[in-house]
Design an enzyme around this catalytic site. Structure first.
Site, PDB file in Angstrom:
ATOM      1  N   CYS A 273       0.855  -1.188   0.000  1.00  0.00           N
ATOM      2  CA  CYS A 273       0.000   0.000   0.000  1.00  0.00           C
ATOM      3  C   CYS A 273       0.891   1.239   0.000  1.00  0.00           C
ATOM      4  O   CYS A 273       1.269   1.741   1.061  1.00  0.00           O
ATOM      5  CB  CYS A 273      -0.941   0.004   1.206  1.00  0.00           C
ATOM      6  SG  CYS A 273      -2.033   1.442   1.243  1.00  0.00           S
ATOM      7  N   CYS A 284      -6.823   4.470   4.919  1.00  0.00           N
ATOM      8  CA  CYS A 284      -6.927   3.025   5.153  1.00  0.00           C
ATOM      9  C   CYS A 284      -6.087   2.648   6.369  1.00  0.00           C
ATOM     10  O   CYS A 284      -5.426   3.486   6.972  1.00  0.00           O
ATOM     11  CB  CYS A 284      -6.467   2.248   3.918  1.00  0.00           C
ATOM     12  SG  CYS A 284      -4.709   2.457   3.550  1.00  0.00           S
ATOM     13  N   CYS A 286      -3.780   0.023   6.253  1.00  0.00           N
ATOM     14  CA  CYS A 286      -2.768  -0.916   5.776  1.00  0.00           C
ATOM     15  C   CYS A 286      -1.436  -0.776   6.516  1.00  0.00           C
ATOM     16  O   CYS A 286      -0.830  -1.777   6.907  1.00  0.00           O
ATOM     17  CB  CYS A 286      -2.556  -0.740   4.275  1.00  0.00           C
ATOM     18  SG  CYS A 286      -4.040  -1.037   3.297  1.00  0.00           S
ATOM     19  N   GLU A 310      -0.943  -3.747  -5.097  1.00  0.00           N
ATOM     20  CA  GLU A 310      -1.517  -2.450  -4.726  1.00  0.00           C
ATOM     21  C   GLU A 310      -2.987  -2.362  -5.123  1.00  0.00           C
ATOM     22  O   GLU A 310      -3.406  -2.875  -6.151  1.00  0.00           O
ATOM     23  CB  GLU A 310      -0.729  -1.348  -5.440  1.00  0.00           C
ATOM     24  CG  GLU A 310      -1.106   0.056  -5.049  1.00  0.00           C
ATOM     25  CD  GLU A 310      -0.428   0.526  -3.779  1.00  0.00           C
ATOM     26  OE1 GLU A 310      -1.080   1.226  -2.991  1.00  0.00           O
ATOM     27  OE2 GLU A 310       0.759   0.194  -3.581  1.00  0.00           O
ATOM     28  N   ARG A 312      -5.789  -3.709  -3.883  1.00  0.00           N
ATOM     29  CA  ARG A 312      -6.484  -5.006  -3.987  1.00  0.00           C
ATOM     30  C   ARG A 312      -6.258  -5.651  -5.349  1.00  0.00           C
ATOM     31  O   ARG A 312      -7.131  -6.325  -5.894  1.00  0.00           O
ATOM     32  CB  ARG A 312      -7.983  -4.844  -3.717  1.00  0.00           C
ATOM     33  CG  ARG A 312      -8.315  -4.426  -2.294  1.00  0.00           C
ATOM     34  CD  ARG A 312      -9.786  -4.185  -2.097  1.00  0.00           C
ATOM     35  NE  ARG A 312     -10.074  -3.686  -0.762  1.00  0.00           N
ATOM     36  CZ  ARG A 312     -11.185  -3.055  -0.410  1.00  0.00           C
ATOM     37  NH1 ARG A 312     -12.139  -2.859  -1.308  1.00  0.00           N
ATOM     38  NH2 ARG A 312     -11.365  -2.622   0.814  1.00  0.00           N
ATOM     39  N   ASP A 344     -12.186  -7.718  -5.303  1.00  0.00           N
ATOM     40  CA  ASP A 344     -10.807  -8.020  -4.913  1.00  0.00           C
ATOM     41  C   ASP A 344     -10.142  -8.809  -6.033  1.00  0.00           C
ATOM     42  O   ASP A 344     -10.641  -9.860  -6.442  1.00  0.00           O
ATOM     43  CB  ASP A 344     -10.813  -8.840  -3.615  1.00  0.00           C
ATOM     44  CG  ASP A 344      -9.478  -8.809  -2.884  1.00  0.00           C
ATOM     45  OD1 ASP A 344      -8.440  -8.778  -3.564  1.00  0.00           O
ATOM     46  OD2 ASP A 344      -9.480  -8.837  -1.643  1.00  0.00           O
ATOM     47  N   ARG A 346      -6.818  -9.742  -5.905  1.00  0.00           N
ATOM     48  CA  ARG A 346      -5.549 -10.295  -5.417  1.00  0.00           C
ATOM     49  C   ARG A 346      -5.508 -11.820  -5.514  1.00  0.00           C
ATOM     50  O   ARG A 346      -6.535 -12.482  -5.444  1.00  0.00           O
ATOM     51  CB  ARG A 346      -5.331  -9.881  -3.958  1.00  0.00           C
ATOM     52  CG  ARG A 346      -5.089  -8.394  -3.783  1.00  0.00           C
ATOM     53  CD  ARG A 346      -5.043  -8.006  -2.317  1.00  0.00           C
ATOM     54  NE  ARG A 346      -6.349  -8.103  -1.685  1.00  0.00           N
ATOM     55  CZ  ARG A 346      -6.599  -7.733  -0.431  1.00  0.00           C
ATOM     56  NH1 ARG A 346      -5.615  -7.260   0.325  1.00  0.00           N
ATOM     57  NH2 ARG A 346      -7.811  -7.841   0.059  1.00  0.00           N
TER      58      ARG A 346
END
Length: 417
Positions: A273, A284, A286, A310, A312, A344, A346
């Site tokens: 992040c 956020c 993170c 980065e 998600r 998402d 990821r």
């Protein structure tokens, strides 16, 4: 993809818009890498187009595989191609002299419309996912890209609009569809999803039962690169570098203690992040989660697997786009949908190879994210237990954390308050 704001040619010079406009007006590129048009006169119109060029323009329009419209500076349609006619059911005479508002219907999200209107008023391009309607009233999902075209004085002369039909998988929106999962959702429904009646109208958007079987996820081959001892403000950590041979991503493992051949190892799979970890963003949590994990493994020994995912998985530029969308009233999930991304993106398919390389048999996972737990288990990783991460909140992150909890099922959010 075109940029959501601005007019940089580099990101879309191979697009439909470029081939089309180069054919019609032969623009030049200035020192700021902006597409401009030479004026033939001091009038507000573009240079006169010859009949031969007009014929060539029709050929270029019809050669495109997506719907394309060209509008004047007042957003009135002056050209459309055959694919637009095929997609929408409107013929050329129906749309010339009209605004693209004719594609809107009763379930078109008005916040998305306002977002488009505000961007064009500022003289900026945009790209959104919007529910439009064909001439016969049948709804369809439209990935709409609009780009303004400037003269050499920076004035808008034309708008190019590209319509790409998309059939969105309903499962992408399942967590926020109360009529499907039987949960009560506060506030308005997903802003870029049609109402339940619209979903029933469209044959493309059918609510499907989720499969109960575990998802099949292919593992990624990884290679160990190097290890070093790294002194930091938190202490001296071992840092091991790996390369994901499928995605070519470089993954860093931040380690405290002798962890090889262990069971029940305390592990955090952490995603990069830049905005919080480098810039100190308050939007956020993170950085706080990373700090928590790095301090935690000093007490127990363990590892933080730092992945370059980065936003998600959208990437940093798209993350900044999503921030811009959020300024128009969307939450983090809806902003990603507006840009055409799932909740998402990821993947953690490289983690099994990393654990195997260090002969780690099972882990205790530091996370509040149920999706991450499911994903890692589906990859064959044995998770003995979950370690909650509780971090402070602030007025800038409250909405983000509330969305993670209510829309994505994150646990232990804001429990320290």
């Amino acid at each position: 993809d075109m940029p959501i704001f601005g007019h940089p040619v580099a990101s879309w010079k191979r697009s439909v818009a470029t081939s089309l406009i180069h054919t019609i007006y032969e623009p030049t590129i200035d020192t700021q890498n902006t597409m401009v048009f030479e004026e033939a006169s001091k009038t507000s119109s573009l240079p006169e187009v010859s009949s031969q060029t007009k014929e060539k323009t029709v050929e270029v329009f019809d050669d495109q595989k997506h719907g394309v419209v060209l509008a004047d500076s007042n957003q009135i349609i002056t050209h459309c191609n055959s694919m637009f006619v095929e997609l929408t059911g409107y013929n050329v005479n129906d749309v010339i002299g009209k605004n693209c508002r004719i594609l809107q219907g009763k379930n078109t999200d008005q916040k998305t419309v306002e977002f488009i209107r505000a961007a064009l008023k500022r003289g900026e391009g945009c790209q959104v996912m919007i529910l439009n309607y064909r001439k016969n009233g049948v709804p369809f999902w439209n990935r709409l890209s609009i780009q303004p075209l400037l003269d050499k004085h920076g004035r808008i002369r034309k708008f190019v609009g590209i319509q790409i039909e998309r059939s969105l998988p309903v499962s992408r929106f399942a967590p926020v569809m109360p009529w499907k999962v039987g949960i009560k959702k506060e506030g308005p429904r997903l802003l870029t999803v049609a109402s339940e009646s619209a979903v029933k109208e469209s044959g493309e958007l059918q609510i499907l039962e989720e499969k109960k079987s575990k998802p099949k996820i292919s593992l990624h081959d990884v290679s160990f690169v190097a290890e070093t001892n790294l002194p930091t403000i938190k202490g001296k950590y071992r840092v091991r570098a790996y390369k994901d041979n499928k995605t070519r991503q470089e993954i860093m493992c931040i380690i405290w203690g002798k962890i090889e051949a262990s069971s029940g190892l305390h592990v955090r799979a952490h995603d990069q992040c830049f905005t919080s970890e480098v810039l100190g963003s308050l939007k956020c949590d993170c950085k706080q989660q990373l700090d928590f994990a790095m301090e935690h493994i000093k007490k127990t020994s363990g590892m933080v697997i730092y992945l370059p995912q980065e936003g998600r998985g959208m990437g940093l530029a798209h993350k900044i786009k999503a921030y811009a969308v959020q300024e128009h009233g969307y939450d983090t999930v809806d902003a990603q949908h507006v840009l055409g991304f799932p909740d998402d993106s990821r993947t953690y398919a490289a983690i099994p190879g990393i654990l195997q390389e260090m002969n780690i048999k099972s882990i205790k996972l530091m996370t509040n994210n149920p999706r991450k737990i499911r994903h890692l288990k589906a990859l064959g990783i044995q998770i003995d237990s979950r370690i909650p991460i509780v971090t402070p909140t602030n007025k800038h992150s409250e909405g983000y954390l509330k969305t993670k909890h209510h829309r994505q099922g994150h646990m232990n959010v804001g429990e320290d308050r």
